[in-house]
Design a protein around this motif. Structure first.
Motif, PDB file in Angstrom:
ATOM      1  N   PHE A 138       0.825  -1.206   0.000  1.00  0.00           N
ATOM      2  CA  PHE A 138       0.000   0.000   0.000  1.00  0.00           C
ATOM      3  C   PHE A 138       0.861   1.260   0.000  1.00  0.00           C
ATOM      4  CE2 PHE A 138      -2.222   3.345   2.467  1.00  0.00           C
ATOM      5  CZ  PHE A 138      -3.209   3.627   1.535  1.00  0.00           C
ATOM      6  N   SER A 139       1.936   1.249   0.754  1.00  0.00           N
ATOM      7  CA  SER A 139       2.803   2.426   0.831  1.00  0.00           C
ATOM      8  C   SER A 139       3.401   2.753  -0.528  1.00  0.00           C
ATOM      9  CB  SER A 139       3.919   2.203   1.861  1.00  0.00           C
ATOM     10  OG  SER A 139       3.393   2.012   3.152  1.00  0.00           O
ATOM     11  N   VAL A 140       3.873   1.724  -1.233  1.00  0.00           N
ATOM     12  CA  VAL A 140       4.472   1.944  -2.544  1.00  0.00           C
ATOM     13  C   VAL A 140       3.413   2.379  -3.561  1.00  0.00           C
ATOM     14  CG1 VAL A 140       5.670   0.805  -4.456  1.00  0.00           C
ATOM     15  CG2 VAL A 140       6.401   0.392  -2.111  1.00  0.00           C
ATOM     16  N   MET A 141       2.191   1.897  -3.386  1.00  0.00           N
ATOM     17  CA  MET A 141       1.116   2.267  -4.296  1.00  0.00           C
ATOM     18  C   MET A 141       0.656   3.709  -4.102  1.00  0.00           C
ATOM     19  SD  MET A 141      -1.211  -1.197  -4.100  1.00  0.00           S
ATOM     20  CE  MET A 141      -2.472  -0.685  -5.260  1.00  0.00           C
ATOM     21  N   ARG A 142       0.614   4.170  -2.823  1.00  0.00           N
ATOM     22  CA  ARG A 142      -0.049   5.449  -2.567  1.00  0.00           C
ATOM     23  C   ARG A 142       0.706   6.436  -1.678  1.00  0.00           C
ATOM     24  NH1 ARG A 142      -2.211   3.626  -6.238  1.00  0.00           N
ATOM     25  NH2 ARG A 142      -4.431   3.155  -6.575  1.00  0.00           N
ATOM     26  N   LEU A 143       1.688   6.003  -0.880  1.00  0.00           N
ATOM     27  CA  LEU A 143       2.217   6.876   0.158  1.00  0.00           C
ATOM     28  C   LEU A 143       3.624   7.404  -0.075  1.00  0.00           C
ATOM     29  CD1 LEU A 143       0.996   5.015   3.387  1.00  0.00           C
ATOM     30  CD2 LEU A 143      -0.174   6.814   2.094  1.00  0.00           C
ATOM     31  N   THR A 144       4.481   6.659  -0.746  1.00  0.00           N
ATOM     32  CA  THR A 144       5.875   7.086  -0.873  1.00  0.00           C
ATOM     33  C   THR A 144       5.990   8.336  -1.728  1.00  0.00           C
ATOM     34  OG1 THR A 144       6.283   5.699  -2.818  1.00  0.00           O
ATOM     35  CG2 THR A 144       6.675   4.701  -0.651  1.00  0.00           C
ATOM     36  N   THR A 145       7.157   8.950  -1.678  1.00  0.00           N
ATOM     37  CA  THR A 145       7.366  10.172  -2.462  1.00  0.00           C
ATOM     38  C   THR A 145       7.203   9.906  -3.951  1.00  0.00           C
ATOM     39  OG1 THR A 145       9.751   9.692  -2.367  1.00  0.00           O
ATOM     40  CG2 THR A 145       8.876  11.252  -0.760  1.00  0.00           C
ATOM     41  N   ASN A 146       7.638   8.733  -4.411  1.00  0.00           N
ATOM     42  CA  ASN A 146       7.464   8.397  -5.828  1.00  0.00           C
ATOM     43  C   ASN A 146       5.991   8.280  -6.191  1.00  0.00           C
ATOM     44  OD1 ASN A 146      10.205   8.325  -6.222  1.00  0.00           O
ATOM     45  ND2 ASN A 146      10.386   6.116  -5.966  1.00  0.00           N
ATOM     46  N   ALA A 147       5.206   7.663  -5.300  1.00  0.00           N
ATOM     47  CA  ALA A 147       3.773   7.503  -5.567  1.00  0.00           C
ATOM     48  C   ALA A 147       3.065   8.849  -5.586  1.00  0.00           C
ATOM     49  CB  ALA A 147       3.141   6.590  -4.521  1.00  0.00           C
TER      50      ALA A 147
ATOM     51  N   SER B 162       4.407  11.815  -6.217  1.00  0.00           N
ATOM     52  CA  SER B 162       4.863  12.678  -7.303  1.00  0.00           C
ATOM     53  C   SER B 162       4.334  12.249  -8.662  1.00  0.00           C
ATOM     54  CB  SER B 162       6.394  12.716  -7.349  1.00  0.00           C
ATOM     55  OG  SER B 162       6.919  11.420  -7.606  1.00  0.00           O
ATOM     56  N   SER B 163       4.116  10.924  -8.839  1.00  0.00           N
ATOM     57  CA  SER B 163       3.650  10.431 -10.134  1.00  0.00           C
ATOM     58  C   SER B 163       2.149  10.270 -10.199  1.00  0.00           C
ATOM     59  CB  SER B 163       4.309   9.085 -10.448  1.00  0.00           C
ATOM     60  OG  SER B 163       3.907   8.108  -9.513  1.00  0.00           O
ATOM     61  N   GLY B 164       1.497  10.247  -9.033  1.00  0.00           N
ATOM     62  CA  GLY B 164       0.048  10.053  -9.017  1.00  0.00           C
ATOM     63  C   GLY B 164      -0.353   8.620  -9.272  1.00  0.00           C
ATOM     64  N   THR B 165       0.624   7.711  -9.287  1.00  0.00           N
ATOM     65  CA  THR B 165       0.330   6.303  -9.510  1.00  0.00           C
ATOM     66  C   THR B 165       1.412   5.473  -8.889  1.00  0.00           C
ATOM     67  OG1 THR B 165      -0.138   4.620 -11.179  1.00  0.00           O
ATOM     68  CG2 THR B 165       1.519   6.238 -11.743  1.00  0.00           C
TER      69      THR B 165
ATOM     70  N   SER C  33       4.575   3.164  -8.269  1.00  0.00           N
ATOM     71  CA  SER C  33       5.880   3.152  -8.917  1.00  0.00           C
ATOM     72  C   SER C  33       6.342   1.750  -9.253  1.00  0.00           C
ATOM     73  CB  SER C  33       6.911   3.817  -7.998  1.00  0.00           C
ATOM     74  OG  SER C  33       7.009   3.126  -6.780  1.00  0.00           O
ATOM     75  N   TRP C  34       5.558   0.723  -8.929  1.00  0.00           N
ATOM     76  CA  TRP C  34       5.981  -0.634  -9.267  1.00  0.00           C
ATOM     77  C   TRP C  34       6.016  -0.779 -10.776  1.00  0.00           C
ATOM     78  CZ3 TRP C  34       2.919  -4.308  -5.542  1.00  0.00           C
ATOM     79  CH2 TRP C  34       3.448  -4.147  -4.253  1.00  0.00           C
ATOM     80  N   SER C  35       7.023  -1.479 -11.267  1.00  0.00           N
ATOM     81  CA  SER C  35       7.201  -1.565 -12.716  1.00  0.00           C
ATOM     82  C   SER C  35       6.070  -2.313 -13.390  1.00  0.00           C
ATOM     83  CB  SER C  35       8.527  -2.255 -13.037  1.00  0.00           C
ATOM     84  OG  SER C  35       8.503  -3.603 -12.634  1.00  0.00           O
ATOM     85  N   TYR C  36       5.408  -3.239 -12.674  1.00  0.00           N
ATOM     86  CA  TYR C  36       4.353  -3.991 -13.336  1.00  0.00           C
ATOM     87  C   TYR C  36       2.989  -3.345 -13.161  1.00  0.00           C
ATOM     88  CZ  TYR C  36       4.265  -6.078  -8.651  1.00  0.00           C
ATOM     89  OH  TYR C  36       4.235  -6.276  -7.299  1.00  0.00           O
ATOM     90  N   LEU C  37       2.958  -2.123 -12.610  1.00  0.00           N
ATOM     91  CA  LEU C  37       1.738  -1.351 -12.591  1.00  0.00           C
ATOM     92  C   LEU C  37       1.903  -0.169 -13.530  1.00  0.00           C
ATOM     93  CD1 LEU C  37       0.875  -1.393  -8.793  1.00  0.00           C
ATOM     94  CD2 LEU C  37       0.114  -2.922 -10.577  1.00  0.00           C
ATOM     95  N   ARG C  38       0.811   0.395 -13.931  1.00  0.00           N
ATOM     96  CA  ARG C  38       0.864   1.392 -14.986  1.00  0.00           C
ATOM     97  C   ARG C  38       1.608   2.647 -14.568  1.00  0.00           C
ATOM     98  NH1 ARG C  38      -3.017   5.454 -14.510  1.00  0.00           N
ATOM     99  NH2 ARG C  38      -4.389   5.225 -12.716  1.00  0.00           N
ATOM    100  N   LYS C  39       2.233   3.297 -15.526  1.00  0.00           N
ATOM    101  CA  LYS C  39       2.870   4.589 -15.324  1.00  0.00           C
ATOM    102  C   LYS C  39       2.075   5.615 -16.125  1.00  0.00           C
ATOM    103  CE  LYS C  39       6.939   2.827 -13.710  1.00  0.00           C
ATOM    104  NZ  LYS C  39       7.583   3.138 -12.455  1.00  0.00           N
ATOM    105  N   GLY C  40       2.098   6.847 -15.677  1.00  0.00           N
ATOM    106  CA  GLY C  40       1.433   7.889 -16.428  1.00  0.00           C
ATOM    107  C   GLY C  40       0.350   8.544 -15.627  1.00  0.00           C
ATOM    108  N   SER C  41      -0.717   8.911 -16.298  1.00  0.00           N
ATOM    109  CA  SER C  41      -1.797   9.633 -15.644  1.00  0.00           C
ATOM    110  C   SER C  41      -2.423   8.811 -14.543  1.00  0.00           C
ATOM    111  CB  SER C  41      -2.876   9.997 -16.680  1.00  0.00           C
ATOM    112  OG  SER C  41      -4.003  10.518 -16.041  1.00  0.00           O
TER     113      SER C  41
END
Length: 497
Positions: free
Chosen positions: A231-240, A242-245, A247-255
């Motif tokens: 959950f943290s990587v999906m929604r809480l970390t700075t990468n999540a 900043s990107s709005g999504t 950051s795991w490589s097998y999940l979508r990037k972008g909007s």
């Protein structure tokens, strides 16, 4: 992208949750449906899919009463099963596609089902408990439909969903990725954890610390750590954030905007029971949707804020191992994310006590947080920190639920033939593990069409997968390379001596 892309408008993916204990009487068949995607299919179609799934489960139990059905391969579809709770089944039906990108492992698809269920339980509690609380099923449906739909949004790019394909074979969902710490940094982290644990006075708190998207420290059990890390990587970390999504490589990037119609998040009326989302003829039940995008912001004090749980309401989660509910508070400093879990028993005066705990963190831990961030940033090797020249690898510790792998950018340099061979090796390991009730050591080697070697070694709960693309290497050369890797980076855990 590394995902098998399929249109959302056809029959390419169907996902359902149903209860075998419900809807057994004529005229009550719809009661067994707890979730179905896509939700706009007719009830007769939904019942057809679930009826077939029930039949396959019953049939497979005739031959293997003790082992749950995992997959049924039909001519046009794969039926992937996961018994999330006793008699609560999740089934994913995926259309077989002649496109080479639509090659996946069944275990990778089952891990998708397992992850969404684990996350749901972490926030809402078990499905069975919600059914017992409100037997008509309206309550559980009102929570399952938006939750799973929000989760599926992460698997969508435009109008296509993307399931884990062979290109993600050097990834392991359901594990955490750890940051290796130097001794001085580890001591600073240990000191910080001690302060965080005592922020609520005499009642011990729990904490999970991440740097970028890597786990630094946890005081939770492995199972609970996996859920909160995901959950943290999906929604809480700075990468999540900043990107709005994710950051795991097998999940979508972008909007980060939702790709599934809002109709999917509402509960279809079930004619046989006549229930509404609340189960009592009203829509008054508050539905918590923790996986919504763009709902977390960093406040001036460094703590993340959200209105998902209500205005000025603090999020809560449920620990899987102890069934204890705790308040969740998240503090960020640069690329450091601290998740603090405070037992509800420690909070007597509601938000006043919450504010006190937050102030304790600011007053007592700020200096240590700065020191930890400084140590970690100095030792940070970037996204290629765990690259090993000449190797493309995945290392999994099943007991600790930890994995480490070659960086995605390096894995992307592998030829398609190498990845397909690795996927085949992993399938063979999955098959052997499902057949054997006891752990056993094994080694599997496959020569790919491009003369690369795909190798798997399993030893005492640990797994190592590797691709070696030097076409001139013999099998002996390849196994020697694996041996050197094992000795240098795995303390000899995969040595064949």
């Amino acid at each position: 992208m590394g995902m098998a892309s399929m249109s959302s408008t056809g029959e390419s993916l169907r996902l359902c949750v149903f209860d075998l204990r419900r809807g057994q009487n004529e005229g009550q068949e719809l009661d067994k449906i707890l979730f179905f995607y896509p939700p706009d299919l007719t009830f007769s179609t939904q019942l057809s899919v679930i009826g077939l799934s029930e039949g396959l489960i019953t049939f497979s139990r005739l031959f293997s009463p003790e082992a749950a059905c995992e997959v049924i391969e039909a001519e046009r579809h794969s039926h992937v099963f996961y018994e999330a709770e006793p008699d609560i089944w999740m089934v994913m039906v995926v259309e077989k596609n002649k496109e080479i990108e639509a090659v996946w492992r069944v275990d990778a698809l089952r891990r998708v089902l397992k992850e969404v269920h684990s996350l749901f339980v972490m926030f809402q509690g078990s499905i069975r408990a919600l059914l017992e609380k409100e037997p008509t099923g309206g309550l559980i449906r009102s929570h399952l439909y938006p939750f799973i739909t929000d989760y599926l949004n992460d698997l969508f790019v435009g109008r296509k969903h993307q399931l884990p394909s062979f290109r993600e074979t050097l990834k392991e969902r359901g594990t955490v990725q750890m940051l290796t710490l130097a001794r001085d940094a580890a001591l600073e982290v240990q000191s910080l954890v001690g302060v965080l644990d005592s922020c609520a006075g005499t009642v011990r708190c729990h904490s999970v610390i991440l740097y970028h998207d890597l786990l630094v420290s946890t005081t939770l059990s492995p199972d609970d750590t996996v859920d909160l890390f995901a959950f943290s990587v999906m929604r809480l970390t700075t990468n999540a954030l900043s990107s709005g999504t994710s950051s795991w490589s097998y999940l979508r990037k972008g909007s980060g905007s939702p790709q599934i119609s809002s109709r999917s998040t509402s509960v279809p009326p079930l004619g046989s029971s006549g229930t509404s989302p609340s189960g009592n003829g009203s829509n008054t039940v508050r539905v918590i949707r923790p996986l919504q995008h763009d709902k977390w912001l960093k406040g001036k004090d460094g703590f993340l804020v959200t209105d998902i749980w209500g205005t000025d309401a603090t999020p809560t989660i449920l620990l899987q191992t102890t069934q204890e509910r705790l308040y969740l508070m998240t503090y960020q400093y640069k690329s450091l994310t601290l998740v603090l879990l405070v037992p509800i028993a420690a909070i007597v005066n509601g938000e006043l006590d919450i504010s006190f705990v937050k102030q304790q963190v600011i007053d007592n831990a700020s200096t240590k947080i700065l020191k930890v961030e400084e140590k970690l940033s100095k030792g940070w090797g970037g996204e290629n920190a765990y690259h090993v020249s000449g190797y493309r690898y995945l290392l999994v510790d099943n007991d600790m639920e930890v994995s480490r792998a070659s960086p995605p950018g390096k894995v992307a340099t592998l030829a398609k033939e190498s990845l397909l061979a690795l996927n085949k090796v992993r399938e063979e390991v999955d098959t052997e593990k499902s057949r054997s009730k006891q752990e056993k050591d094994m080694e599997i080697c496959i020569r790919a069409k491009n003369n690369a070697w795909a190798i798997a070694r399993v030893s005492r709960g640990k797994e190592l997968y590797m691709a070696l693309e030097k076409a001139s290497e013999t099998l002996l050369d390849a196994t020697d390379s694996v041996q050197r890797f094992s000795n240098r980076y795995c303390s000899g855990a995969f040595s064949m001596d």
